[in-house]
Design an enzyme around this catalytic site. Structure first.
Site, PDB file in Angstrom:
ATOM      1  CE1 TYR A 244      11.614  -3.375  11.302  1.00  9.03           C
ATOM      2  CE2 TYR A 244      14.014  -3.235  11.452  1.00  9.03           C
ATOM      3  CZ  TYR A 244      12.841  -3.150  10.703  1.00  9.03           C
ATOM      4  OH  TYR A 244      12.906  -2.852   9.359  1.00  9.03           O
TER       5      TYR A 244
ATOM      6  CB  SER B 133      16.026  -4.633   8.404  1.00  8.90           C
ATOM      7  OG  SER B 133      16.765  -3.599   9.016  1.00  8.90           O
TER       8      SER B 133
ATOM      9  CB  SER C 229      -0.940   0.004   1.213  1.00  9.93           C
ATOM     10  OG  SER C 229      -0.198   0.046   2.410  1.00  9.93           O
ATOM     11  NE  ARG C 230       1.564   2.715   5.088  1.00  8.30           N
ATOM     12  CZ  ARG C 230       1.943   3.008   6.317  1.00  8.30           C
ATOM     13  NH1 ARG C 230       2.660   4.088   6.535  1.00  8.30           N
ATOM     14  NH2 ARG C 230       1.599   2.257   7.334  1.00  8.30           N
ATOM     15  N   GLY C 231       5.329   2.917   0.516  1.00  5.32           N
ATOM     16  CA  GLY C 231       6.743   2.679   0.797  1.00  5.32           C
ATOM     17  C   GLY C 231       7.400   1.697  -0.156  1.00  5.32           C
ATOM     18  CB  ILE C 232      10.083  -0.776   0.530  1.00  5.79           C
ATOM     19  CG1 ILE C 232      11.139   0.223   1.037  1.00  5.79           C
ATOM     20  CG2 ILE C 232      10.748  -1.947  -0.198  1.00  5.79           C
ATOM     21  CD1 ILE C 232      12.058  -0.318   2.139  1.00  5.79           C
TER      22      ILE C 232
HETATM   23  N1  LIG Z   1      12.268   2.208   5.483  1.00  4.44           N
HETATM   24  C1  LIG Z   1      13.402   1.660   5.905  1.00  4.44           C
HETATM   25  O1  LIG Z   1      14.389   2.342   6.205  1.00  4.44           O
HETATM   26  C2  LIG Z   1      13.535   0.168   5.975  1.00  4.44           C
HETATM   27  C3  LIG Z   1      14.813  -0.361   6.202  1.00  4.44           C
HETATM   28  C4  LIG Z   1      14.977  -1.736   6.266  1.00  4.44           C
HETATM   29  C5  LIG Z   1      13.894  -2.556   6.091  1.00  4.44           C
HETATM   30  N2  LIG Z   1      12.675  -2.020   5.892  1.00  4.44           N
HETATM   31  C6  LIG Z   1      11.556  -2.955   5.733  1.00  4.44           C
HETATM   32  O2  LIG Z   1      10.936  -2.729   4.485  1.00  4.44           O
HETATM   33  C7  LIG Z   1       9.557  -3.074   4.575  1.00  4.44           C
HETATM   34  C8  LIG Z   1       8.727  -1.914   4.069  1.00  4.44           C
HETATM   35  O3  LIG Z   1       8.987  -0.801   4.922  1.00  4.44           O
HETATM   36  P1  LIG Z   1       8.603   0.684   4.526  1.00  4.44           P
HETATM   37  O4  LIG Z   1       9.733   1.530   4.911  1.00  4.44           O
HETATM   38  O5  LIG Z   1       8.075   0.732   3.148  1.00  4.44           O
HETATM   39  O6  LIG Z   1       7.456   0.940   5.603  1.00  4.44           O
HETATM   40  P2  LIG Z   1       6.081   1.723   5.511  1.00  4.44           P
HETATM   41  O7  LIG Z   1       6.153   2.825   4.541  1.00  4.44           O
HETATM   42  O8  LIG Z   1       5.715   1.985   6.922  1.00  4.44           O
HETATM   43  O9  LIG Z   1       5.093   0.615   4.901  1.00  4.44           O
HETATM   44  C9  LIG Z   1       4.814  -0.538   5.620  1.00  4.44           C
HETATM   45  C10 LIG Z   1       3.877  -1.389   4.809  1.00  4.44           C
HETATM   46  O10 LIG Z   1       3.586  -2.589   5.545  1.00  4.44           O
HETATM   47  C11 LIG Z   1       2.183  -2.712   5.666  1.00  4.44           C
HETATM   48  N3  LIG Z   1       1.854  -3.380   6.912  1.00  4.44           N
HETATM   49  C12 LIG Z   1       2.340  -3.117   8.142  1.00  4.44           C
HETATM   50  N4  LIG Z   1       1.820  -3.961   9.031  1.00  4.44           N
HETATM   51  C13 LIG Z   1       0.985  -4.780   8.356  1.00  4.44           C
HETATM   52  C14 LIG Z   1       0.155  -5.863   8.716  1.00  4.44           C
HETATM   53  N5  LIG Z   1       0.084  -6.305   9.988  1.00  4.44           N
HETATM   54  N6  LIG Z   1      -0.575  -6.474   7.758  1.00  4.44           N
HETATM   55  C15 LIG Z   1      -0.519  -6.050   6.481  1.00  4.44           C
HETATM   56  N7  LIG Z   1       0.261  -5.035   6.064  1.00  4.44           N
HETATM   57  C16 LIG Z   1       0.990  -4.406   6.997  1.00  4.44           C
HETATM   58  C17 LIG Z   1       1.665  -1.284   5.625  1.00  4.44           C
HETATM   59  O11 LIG Z   1       0.324  -1.292   5.255  1.00  4.44           O
HETATM   60  P3  LIG Z   1      -0.823  -0.447   6.007  1.00  4.44           P
HETATM   61  O12 LIG Z   1      -1.353   0.437   4.955  1.00  4.44           O
HETATM   62  O13 LIG Z   1      -1.765  -1.504   6.438  1.00  4.44           O
HETATM   63  O14 LIG Z   1      -0.200   0.271   7.171  1.00  4.44           O
HETATM   64  C18 LIG Z   1       2.557  -0.708   4.547  1.00  4.44           C
HETATM   65  O15 LIG Z   1       2.092  -1.094   3.271  1.00  4.44           O
HETATM   66  C19 LIG Z   1       9.295  -3.422   6.031  1.00  4.44           C
HETATM   67  O16 LIG Z   1       9.310  -4.809   6.194  1.00  4.44           O
HETATM   68  C20 LIG Z   1      10.459  -2.782   6.752  1.00  4.44           C
HETATM   69  O17 LIG Z   1      10.746  -3.430   7.965  1.00  4.44           O
HETATM   70  C21 LIG Z   1      12.449  -0.682   5.815  1.00  4.44           C
END
Ligand SMILES: NC(=O)c1ccc[n+]([C@@H]2O[C@H](COP(=O)([O-])OP(=O)(O)OC[C@H]3O[C@@H](n4cnc5c(N)ncnc54)[C@H](OP(=O)(O)O)[C@@H]3O)[C@@H](O)[C@H]2O)c1
Length: 244
Positions: A155, A142, A14-17
């Protein structure tokens, strides 16, 4: 188009990565199903995906909590998802508190979402890939999985679990033509890192001097999705932070 005709499920789409990966995969011809918990956000996200020429392959959304078995069972059973060529497990939540100060329910949620959400996705879609005699799993872990992080104990543990899960799956599923790989992003500009680099202190720690972009992580995912010998890759994409 390198993913023409492929069917792809992206948790956290839905957003982000996750969304950046889905957008790139859609631009490469894949039909993507975005999974998240917020229906309006999913509706908005799916509209941003490029549509392919093949009318039989449509983008879709599925609204459920990845930490629950029910949601995955329903998605697996739905007639629209009889095939899955690529499964991207990107749904995740973060932690910003010391272990002793974090509520048990928040710790449960970290494991349920980050680790079990990935376990369930793999458990329910690997059998489909086995039937198809091929498929590709891309899990999003991560850098903290290997480096640990202050205020990110569980985490980091959940993400280390994702690496171990992927490596074990690589053993189990390779002979069925299924590839399993894992991305280890450093710090990427998304909602998850909002405000973390407000004064540039975080950027200063990163050899490349900046946070990564979701589109840069998506390009790494596309490599994993398209390279036919990429299997058990544990791919850092962190601007050099893993070197420090
Ligand atoms: N950003 C960073 O710096 C970073 C670094 C290393 C790893 N990561 C990993 O990359 C992945 C994406 O992160 P992001 O930065 O894109 O985060 P984000 O923008 O916060 O997006 C998180 C995504 O996960 C979904 N989500 C969270 N909890 C959920 C659940 N219980 N059931 C279904 N969907 C759920 C959210 O959907 P909703 O619309 O439902 O909230 C959203 O689509 C994560 O696994 C994160 O740990 C991120």
């Amino acid at each position: 188009m390198s993913l023409a005709g492929k069917q792809c499920i992206v948790s956290g789409g839905s957003r982000g990565i996750g969304l950046a990966i889905a957008r790139l995969f859609a631009a490469e011809g894949a039909a993507c199903t975005l999974v998240g918990r917020d229906r309006p956000r999913l509706d908005t996200a799916v509209k941003t995906l490029e549509r392919g020429d093949d009318d039989t392959l449509q983008h879709d959304i599925s609204c459920f909590d990845v930490g629950t078995v029910n949601g995955w069972e329903k998605l697996k059973a739905s007639t629209k998802h009889q095939n899955c060529d690529i499964l991207v497990n990107a749904a995740g939540i973060s932690q910003n508190s010391f272990l002793f100060a974090t509520k048990p329910s928040d710790l449960d949620a970290l494991i349920a979402t980050n680790l079990m959400g990935t376990v369930w996705g793999c458990k329910y879609f690997v059998p489909k890939m086995m039937k198809q005699k091929g498929g590709c799993i891309i899990n999003v872990s991560s850098l903290l999985a290997t480096h640990g992080g202050r205020g990110a104990s569980v985490y980091a543990a959940s993400k280390a679990g994702v690496v171990a899960l992927t490596r074990s799956l690589a053993w189990e599923v390779g002979r069925f033509g299924i590839r399993a790989n894992v991305l280890l992003p450093g710090y990427v500009k998304t909602d998850m890192t909002e405000g973390m680099d407000a004064n540039g202190e975080l950027s200063a720690l990163i050899p490349m001097g900046r946070l990564g972009l979701d589109t840069e992580v998506a390009e790494a995912a596309l490599f994993l999705a398209t390279n036919s010998y990429a299997h058990n890759c544990v791919l850092n994409i962190d601007g050099g932070l893993s070197a420090t």
